[in-house]
Design a protein around this motif. Structure first.
Motif, PDB file in Angstrom:
ATOM      1  N   GLY A  29      34.359  50.017  37.324  1.00 23.25           N
ATOM      2  CA  GLY A  29      34.144  49.928  38.769  1.00 23.25           C
ATOM      3  C   GLY A  29      32.911  49.124  39.118  1.00 23.25           C
ATOM      4  O   GLY A  29      32.915  48.312  40.059  1.00 23.25           O
ATOM      5  N   THR A  30      31.848  49.309  38.361  1.00 27.06           N
ATOM      6  CA  THR A  30      30.621  48.562  38.606  1.00 27.06           C
ATOM      7  C   THR A  30      30.846  47.061  38.439  1.00 27.06           C
ATOM      8  O   THR A  30      30.368  46.250  39.251  1.00 27.06           O
ATOM      9  N   GLN A  31      31.580  46.685  37.392  1.00 27.17           N
ATOM     10  CA  GLN A  31      31.849  45.270  37.162  1.00 27.17           C
ATOM     11  C   GLN A  31      32.716  44.670  38.271  1.00 27.17           C
ATOM     12  O   GLN A  31      32.516  43.524  38.681  1.00 27.17           O
ATOM     13  N   VAL A  32      33.676  45.438  38.766  1.00 17.56           N
ATOM     14  CA  VAL A  32      34.516  44.966  39.872  1.00 17.56           C
ATOM     15  C   VAL A  32      33.666  44.748  41.118  1.00 17.56           C
ATOM     16  O   VAL A  32      33.787  43.739  41.809  1.00 17.56           O
ATOM     17  N   THR A  33      32.767  45.700  41.404  1.00 15.92           N
ATOM     18  CA  THR A  33      31.912  45.593  42.579  1.00 15.92           C
ATOM     19  C   THR A  33      30.996  44.384  42.506  1.00 15.92           C
ATOM     20  O   THR A  33      30.751  43.706  43.517  1.00 15.92           O
ATOM     21  N   LEU A  34      30.474  44.096  41.302  1.00 19.59           N
ATOM     22  CA  LEU A  34      29.547  42.975  41.156  1.00 19.59           C
ATOM     23  C   LEU A  34      30.173  41.657  41.595  1.00 19.59           C
ATOM     24  O   LEU A  34      29.469  40.749  42.056  1.00 19.59           O
ATOM     25  N   LEU A  35      31.489  41.530  41.468  1.00 13.22           N
ATOM     26  CA  LEU A  35      32.169  40.306  41.902  1.00 13.22           C
ATOM     27  C   LEU A  35      32.777  40.461  43.288  1.00 13.22           C
ATOM     28  O   LEU A  35      32.693  39.545  44.120  1.00 13.22           O
ATOM     29  N   ALA A  36      33.373  41.611  43.566  1.00 11.35           N
ATOM     30  CA  ALA A  36      34.080  41.792  44.841  1.00 11.35           C
ATOM     31  C   ALA A  36      33.128  41.814  46.032  1.00 11.35           C
ATOM     32  O   ALA A  36      33.468  41.327  47.118  1.00 11.35           O
ATOM     33  N   LEU A  37      31.931  42.349  45.846  1.00 11.85           N
ATOM     34  CA  LEU A  37      30.991  42.433  46.967  1.00 11.85           C
ATOM     35  C   LEU A  37      30.535  41.049  47.436  1.00 11.85           C
ATOM     36  O   LEU A  37      30.621  40.747  48.644  1.00 11.85           O
ATOM     37  N   PRO A  38      30.062  40.170  46.529  1.00 12.48           N
ATOM     38  CA  PRO A  38      29.713  38.826  47.013  1.00 12.48           C
ATOM     39  C   PRO A  38      30.922  38.028  47.504  1.00 12.48           C
ATOM     40  O   PRO A  38      30.792  37.212  48.424  1.00 12.48           O
ATOM     41  N   LEU A  39      32.093  38.282  46.924  1.00 14.88           N
ATOM     42  CA  LEU A  39      33.286  37.593  47.416  1.00 14.88           C
ATOM     43  C   LEU A  39      33.623  38.032  48.844  1.00 14.88           C
ATOM     44  O   LEU A  39      34.106  37.232  49.652  1.00 14.88           O
ATOM     45  N   ALA A  40      33.375  39.300  49.144  1.00 10.26           N
ATOM     46  CA  ALA A  40      33.579  39.765  50.523  1.00 10.26           C
ATOM     47  C   ALA A  40      32.625  39.038  51.473  1.00 10.26           C
ATOM     48  O   ALA A  40      33.005  38.659  52.589  1.00 10.26           O
ATOM     49  N   ALA A  41      31.379  38.838  51.027  1.00  9.35           N
ATOM     50  CA  ALA A  41      30.421  38.114  51.866  1.00  9.35           C
ATOM     51  C   ALA A  41      30.849  36.665  52.066  1.00  9.35           C
ATOM     52  O   ALA A  41      30.729  36.113  53.166  1.00  9.35           O
ATOM     53  N   ILE A  42      31.378  36.050  51.009  1.00 10.01           N
ATOM     54  CA  ILE A  42      31.751  34.633  51.078  1.00 10.01           C
ATOM     55  C   ILE A  42      33.051  34.428  51.854  1.00 10.01           C
ATOM     56  O   ILE A  42      33.128  33.587  52.770  1.00 10.01           O
ATOM     57  N   ILE A  97      33.078  49.869  53.588  1.00  9.97           N
ATOM     58  CA  ILE A  97      33.302  48.428  53.775  1.00  9.97           C
ATOM     59  C   ILE A  97      34.717  48.137  54.278  1.00  9.97           C
ATOM     60  O   ILE A  97      34.880  47.462  55.310  1.00  9.97           O
ATOM     61  N   PRO A  98      35.786  48.616  53.617  1.00 11.94           N
ATOM     62  CA  PRO A  98      37.121  48.359  54.177  1.00 11.94           C
ATOM     63  C   PRO A  98      37.326  49.026  55.528  1.00 11.94           C
ATOM     64  O   PRO A  98      38.081  48.509  56.370  1.00 11.94           O
ATOM     65  N   LEU A  99      36.657  50.169  55.752  1.00 16.46           N
ATOM     66  CA  LEU A  99      36.775  50.809  57.070  1.00 16.46           C
ATOM     67  C   LEU A  99      36.175  49.917  58.145  1.00 16.46           C
ATOM     68  O   LEU A  99      36.790  49.703  59.203  1.00 16.46           O
ATOM     69  N   ALA A 100      34.975  49.391  57.899  1.00 16.53           N
ATOM     70  CA  ALA A 100      34.352  48.490  58.872  1.00 16.53           C
ATOM     71  C   ALA A 100      35.176  47.223  59.049  1.00 16.53           C
ATOM     72  O   ALA A 100      35.305  46.692  60.166  1.00 16.53           O
ATOM     73  N   TYR A 101      35.760  46.729  57.954  1.00 17.34           N
ATOM     74  CA  TYR A 101      36.595  45.527  58.026  1.00 17.34           C
ATOM     75  C   TYR A 101      37.823  45.785  58.898  1.00 17.34           C
ATOM     76  O   TYR A 101      38.200  44.940  59.724  1.00 17.34           O
ATOM     77  N   ALA A 102      38.438  46.960  58.736  1.00 15.92           N
ATOM     78  CA  ALA A 102      39.617  47.304  59.541  1.00 15.92           C
ATOM     79  C   ALA A 102      39.273  47.419  61.023  1.00 15.92           C
ATOM     80  O   ALA A 102      40.106  47.126  61.895  1.00 15.92           O
ATOM     81  N   LEU A 103      38.033  47.834  61.311  1.00 13.23           N
ATOM     82  CA  LEU A 103      37.587  47.974  62.707  1.00 13.23           C
ATOM     83  C   LEU A 103      36.955  46.691  63.234  1.00 13.23           C
ATOM     84  O   LEU A 103      36.405  46.688  64.346  1.00 13.23           O
ATOM     85  N   VAL A 166      41.583  39.185  40.313  1.00  8.28           N
ATOM     86  CA  VAL A 166      42.999  39.410  40.602  1.00  8.28           C
ATOM     87  C   VAL A 166      43.160  40.288  41.837  1.00  8.28           C
ATOM     88  O   VAL A 166      43.992  40.007  42.724  1.00  8.28           O
ATOM     89  N   LEU A 167      42.361  41.356  41.924  1.00 17.06           N
ATOM     90  CA  LEU A 167      42.460  42.268  43.071  1.00 17.06           C
ATOM     91  C   LEU A 167      42.095  41.565  44.374  1.00 17.06           C
ATOM     92  O   LEU A 167      42.780  41.724  45.394  1.00 17.06           O
ATOM     93  N   VAL A 168      41.016  40.780  44.341  1.00 18.69           N
ATOM     94  CA  VAL A 168      40.578  40.095  45.562  1.00 18.69           C
ATOM     95  C   VAL A 168      41.650  39.117  46.033  1.00 18.69           C
ATOM     96  O   VAL A 168      41.945  39.021  47.233  1.00 18.69           O
ATOM     97  N   GLU A 169      42.251  38.395  45.093  1.00 20.64           N
ATOM     98  CA  GLU A 169      43.274  37.414  45.469  1.00 20.64           C
ATOM     99  C   GLU A 169      44.546  38.090  45.965  1.00 20.64           C
ATOM    100  O   GLU A 169      45.220  37.590  46.865  1.00 20.64           O
ATOM    101  N   ALA A 170      44.848  39.270  45.390  1.00 25.32           N
ATOM    102  CA  ALA A 170      46.104  39.941  45.737  1.00 25.32           C
ATOM    103  C   ALA A 170      46.005  40.755  47.021  1.00 25.32           C
ATOM    104  O   ALA A 170      46.951  40.774  47.823  1.00 25.32           O
ATOM    105  N   ILE A 171      44.879  41.440  47.242  1.00 25.03           N
ATOM    106  CA  ILE A 171      44.814  42.394  48.371  1.00 25.03           C
ATOM    107  C   ILE A 171      43.580  42.219  49.241  1.00 25.03           C
ATOM    108  O   ILE A 171      43.293  43.106  50.063  1.00 25.03           O
ATOM    109  N   THR A 172      42.830  41.143  49.108  1.00 23.99           N
ATOM    110  CA  THR A 172      41.592  40.827  49.831  1.00 23.99           C
ATOM    111  C   THR A 172      40.402  41.597  49.247  1.00 23.99           C
ATOM    112  O   THR A 172      40.564  42.663  48.641  1.00 23.99           O
ATOM    113  N   ALA A 173      39.209  41.050  49.481  1.00 25.19           N
ATOM    114  CA  ALA A 173      37.990  41.631  48.911  1.00 25.19           C
ATOM    115  C   ALA A 173      37.718  43.046  49.428  1.00 25.19           C
ATOM    116  O   ALA A 173      37.392  43.943  48.639  1.00 25.19           O
TER     117      ALA A 173
END
Length: 433
Positions: A29-42, A97-103, A166-173
């Motif tokens: 989970g930590t490794q996923v977050t390290l990439l998914a979090l900056p990808l969400a910002a970008i 984060i996904p909650l804020a994104y949905a709102l 893969v997760l970011v590309e398939a279901i968004t950051a």
């Protein structure tokens, strides 16, 4: 050496398997977050390069600010609840984060707060599980336990970024971050179900002034002849190694002319050496002795990184891959062996502070090394800077050749006597069929 590395037992120990599962899920989970979090910002917030860099700095800042006090609190409080709270806290923070994104309310300051909060909780989780392990398993099982845990951590570092991509590309950051948050809940569930008390929980370390207890931990590490030598050498290694690590990608692309795909493949395959090293560390230490399994792998793994700047411009892949594979393999042998050694010679009530002090000394030089690498690359060039990095990383371990630690085959007699009165754990029971 069988006193530190038995070959059986842990696979039949359901309580260790729960911690192992929790740690594996948490690391992935930590490794996923390290990439998914900056990808969400970008991708979502169109953040600039400076804003993304600041996000990365916020993620690692807690390791410098809170590692030492975390060690004190981990020694004061029961450790298993700390692990559960750290996992649940990270799940809640990431789910925002996904909650804020949905709102339609997600902002960069929100990401900074989440990055900082999850970083703080990661500090407490890492220090706690390292301190909890010697109470969960027998002292003579620490080597095998650390081999399993470090192999899982290495596997997560190899697989995590790919899974995140893969997760970011398939279901968004933001959705990928939600999946990560759910994984922490599973980790918390495994830890919560551990049914073996921390042998230090009754009584826990007495409460007192935080500064005084922190000083006790610092004093234990810096006055212990073996811990002091290991900590100072490895801290120096982190300084010099990160001089090179910070410019690896630039060197691969601009000097060697490698494509991003080839670079990614080389790093992924090269990192697999650490998985093999974690699994082989027990047998190597058993065969050659504790001291040799720490000193020689530390030196040779640093020497192996000379292969990276020695790589020719024409077909450099073999040199780079050999350097990464050999370096990561022997580096992990050193890491598992020294970790087991540290845990084995430290009293129960100091495990948290010892691990916190050592980790702070390991992590502290890394930002300075990264910055120094950038300056040197601008002044003397990329390839010479990598030679400086490899040379310094090798030299800092050479004093261990003249240190008594090199001749150790097993625990020193003084530590054996000090730990002889430790409360024995119940023997692991075979799970019911």
């Amino acid at each position: 050496m069988r006193s530190l590395w038995p070959r059986t037992g842990l696979w039949r120990d359901p309580e260790f398997l729960k911690l192992w599962s929790a740690q594996g899920i948490s690391q992935l989970g930590t490794q996923v977050t390290l990439l998914a979090l900056p990808l969400a910002a970008i991708l979502v917030l169109d953040a600039s390069a400076t804003e993304v860099a600041l996000l990365g700095a916020v993620e690692v800042l807690p390791f410098l600010l809170f590692t030492l006090p975390a060690g004190v609190w981990v020694d004061r409080l029961p450790r298993r609840p700390i692990l559960v709270v750290a996992d649940v806290g990270r799940a809640v923070a990431l789910a925002s984060i996904p909650l804020a994104y949905a709102l339609d309310a997600l902002t960069l300051p929100h990401l900074y707060v989440v990055a900082f909060a999850t970083g703080v909780l990661a500090v407490f989780f890492d220090v706690s599980y390292l301190a909890y392990l010697p109470s969960l398993v027998q002292r003579d099982q620490l080597g095998a336990a650390n081999s399993n845990l470090e192999a899982t951590r290495s596997a997560a570092q190899v697989a995590g970024p790919g899974a995140a991509g893969v997760l970011v590309e398939a279901i968004t950051a933001p959705a990928a971050i939600l999946v990560d948050g759910i994984s922490y809940l599973f980790s918390a569930l495994f830890v919560w179900r551990i049914d073996r008390p921390d042998r230090r929980e009754q009584p826990v370390s007495p409460r007192g002034h935080l500064l005084a207890q922190l000083k006790e931990g610092l004093s234990f590490v810096l006055r212990h002849p073996y811990l002091r030598a290991l900590t100072l050498s490895t801290g120096g290694w982190n300084l010099f190694a990160h001089i090179g690590f910070g410019i690896f990608l630039v060197y691969f692309v601009r000097t060697l002319g490698l494509s991003p795909a080839v670079v990614g493949l080389l790093i992924a395959v090269g990192s697999c050496g650490s998985i093999v090293g974690a699994l082989a560390a027990a047998r190597i230490a058993e065969r050659f002795g504790l001291g040799r399994a720490m000193v020689w792998p530390a030196i040779v793994s640093s020497v192996a990184f000379f292969l990276v700047p020695l790589a020719p411009r024409e077909s450099p892949e073999l040199f780079v891959l050999a350097g990464l594979l050999l370096g990561s393999f022997l580096g992990m042998v050193f890491n598992v062996t020294q970790l087991t050694f540290r845990q084995s010679i430290t009293p129960e009530h100091l495990q948290g502070r010892m691990n916190a002090v050592v980790r702070f000394m390991y992590w502290g030089p890394q930002p300075a090394g990264l910055a120094l690498g950038g300056v040197l690359a601008a002044v003397i060039g990329l390839r010479p800077t990598l030679f400086v990095s490899a040379a310094g990383a090798t030299l800092v371990f050479l004093p261990l050749l003249a240190h008594p630690i090199r001749k150790l085959r097993e625990l020193p007699e003084k530590e054996k006597q000090a730990l002889a009165g430790a409360v024995p754990l119940p023997a692991p029971q075979r799970p019911d069929a």
